[in-house]
Design an enzyme around this catalytic site. Structure first.
Site, PDB file in Angstrom:
ATOM      1  N   GLU A 105     -67.656  66.317 -70.018  1.00 57.22           N
ATOM      2  CA  GLU A 105     -68.297  65.346 -69.152  1.00 57.22           C
ATOM      3  C   GLU A 105     -68.370  63.709 -69.688  1.00 57.22           C
ATOM      4  OE1 GLU A 105     -69.866  67.853 -70.150  1.00 57.22           O
ATOM      5  OE2 GLU A 105     -71.950  67.438 -70.562  1.00 57.22           O
ATOM      6  N   ASN A 106     -67.773  63.615 -71.269  1.00 60.74           N
ATOM      7  CA  ASN A 106     -67.813  62.376 -71.387  1.00 60.74           C
ATOM      8  C   ASN A 106     -66.894  61.475 -71.305  1.00 60.74           C
ATOM      9  OD1 ASN A 106     -66.708  64.314 -73.462  1.00 60.74           O
ATOM     10  ND2 ASN A 106     -66.955  62.543 -75.108  1.00 60.74           N
TER      11      ASN A 106
END
Lengths: 232, 219
Positions: free
Chosen positions: B46-47
């Site tokens: 999710e980064n």
């Protein structure tokens, strides 16, 4: 229209005590190292910092915590910083923890000129307390406001004199979002080139969002969790 | 009884060809090692990364390429990089098929608590609240009981919630359980090798539905 500044000290000169700042980066990846160092040197106090994380004890925003320059942090995850935890538990530091997607989208809203967004993140939890809830198609959403920051400090891989930016790998993270969202956005880049040298088709952040740009120096780019496979 | 790798191995059987999958920190990360051969799966971090590969070889790590746990990683052919808003955009829009994450408590209606212990731990929710609020299919990987021996499968969560009515399946060192809709409770699907139904009943505080013979899991 000259956007180029000599260094971080020049670029952050007018950040006053009490300013609201956005700082790009995820963990220590893609953080504006030079601007942080310059802020520590300048000693600007009572800052509100919007940043996904708060650095580690001796690097990143952690450096500004050591010198007690931060009044309030708005972050999604702060688990890597013992000094942060100490200041939080002793009440020296105000902290607002918000979901990571909400943090990103509140930046996006600011950069897109939208006052608020609706997100399902946090519905039914303490994050929802005091917030307006709307039901769309049978599902509840929280209304979250666009951020309002005085300065955004971002770090890019390459930039040009027009302020166009290109980020490298996952050092992109919050940087392009915060770049769009600051009233004044200051970009530090590893390599600053004349206008015309970056292919317009591969620009991540158009220069219109960037007010000041400088080539940074002495990047440490510290790795937080080095995980490798052994060579056989 | 399963060890952490055993839990990861069992969960990996739920990963299907063509899935985009988000793996949380801890046991969920281990699932990547057990994705069945011959299927094509894309891991989302999710980064801002799709197509996450294994840890780099010693000396090839880059400070600019990390996963959501801040570990150095690699990119596989076909990878893409994007900003954090797009990352949670694809999660919110349910383009990511499966989310696997850890938990401190799960309730019998599928509520999850995994981000805060008041007075003890104040690390923050990271992306967990966004993930559980949006994902279609959420599997929790966790121990059945906590360090004090108390059940983590409860009538209601006692810790601050991360999300409500969202967990679909739980895999522990003892069992595989579905969370039935509308507060129907935990349905026991499989036992870990050598574990009795009686032990699972004893260690599950929330409503447990045991229907007929419960097979031993195949891993």
């Amino acid at each position: 229209m000259n956007k180029i500044y000599a260094n971080a000290e020049e670029a952050i000169k007018d950040i006053e005590d009490g300013a609201v700042l956005m700082l790009g980066g995820f963990g220590l990846c893609g953080i504006p190292e030079n601007c942080i160092t310059a802020l520590v040197k300048k000693g600007t106090k009572n800052l509100t910092c919007i940043s996904n994380n708060a650095g580690v004890d001796d690097f990143g925003i952690g450096l500004m915590l050591q010198t007690r320059q931060v009044k309030k942090m708005i972050s999604s995850y702060v688990g890597e910083n013992a000094e942060f935890e100490r200041q939080l538990l002793s009440g020296e530091l105000e902290v607002e923890l918000i979901p990571q997607g909400t943090l990103a989208t509140r930046c996006l809203a600011a950069g897109y000129g939208m006052p608020a967004i609706f997100t399902p993140a946090g519905v039914g939890t303490e994050v929802a307390i005091g917030k307006e809830t709307r039901n769309f198609n049978g599902k509840d959403y929280l209304m979250e406001y666009a951020f309002d920051a005085d300065f955004a400090l971002v770090k890019a891989w390459k930039g040009d004199a027009a302020g166009n930016l290109i980020f490298k790998d996952t050092a992109r993270n919050f940087n392009p979002l915060m770049a769009m969202a600051g009233k004044i956005t200051i970009a530090e880049v590893e390599e600053l080139v004349p206008s015309g040298e970056l292919d317009p088709n591969f620009i991540h952040t158009p220069g219109i969002y960037i007010h000041r740009i400088f080539q940074g120096s002495g990047y440490e780019k510290r790795i937080e969790q080095k995980t490798v496979r052994k060579r056989l | 009884m399963l060890d952490k790798n055993g839990i990861a191995k069992r969960i990996a059987k739920e990963i299907k060809d063509g899935y985009y999958v988000n793996l949380g920190i801890g046991i969920p990360t281990l699932c990547a090692n057990y994705i069945p051969d011959g299927i094509n799966v894309v891991l989302q971090s999710e980064n801002g990364l799709l197509g996450m590969g294994p840890f780099p070889l010693e000396g090839e790590e880059s400070p600019d390429l990390i996963n959501a746990g801040k570990q150095t990683v690699t990119m596989l052919p076909g990878s893409s990089i994007f900003d954090s808003a797009m990352s949670f955009g694809m999660i919110r829009a349910q383009k990511v098929h499966l989310t696997i994450l850890g938990a401190m408590e799960v309730s019998e209606n599928g509520d999850i608590a995994n981000w805060k212990i008041p007075g003890k731990m104040v690390k923050g929710m990271g992306g967990a609240m966004d993930l559980v609020a949006s994902a279609k299919n959420i599997i929790v990987a966790m121990q059945h009981v906590n360090r004090e021996g108390e059940s983590k499968l409860l009538p209601q969560c006692e810790l601050p919630l991360t999300g409500i009515r969202c967990v679909k399946k739980i895999v522990t060192e003892l069992a595989v359980l579905d969370v039935l809709p509308n507060g129907g409770g935990f349905k026991l699907l499989e036992r870990a090798p050598g574990v009795s139904v009686a032990e699972i009943i004893a260690k599950t505080k929330g409503k447990l539905v045991v229907d007929g013979d419960v097979p031993e899991m195949e891993i």
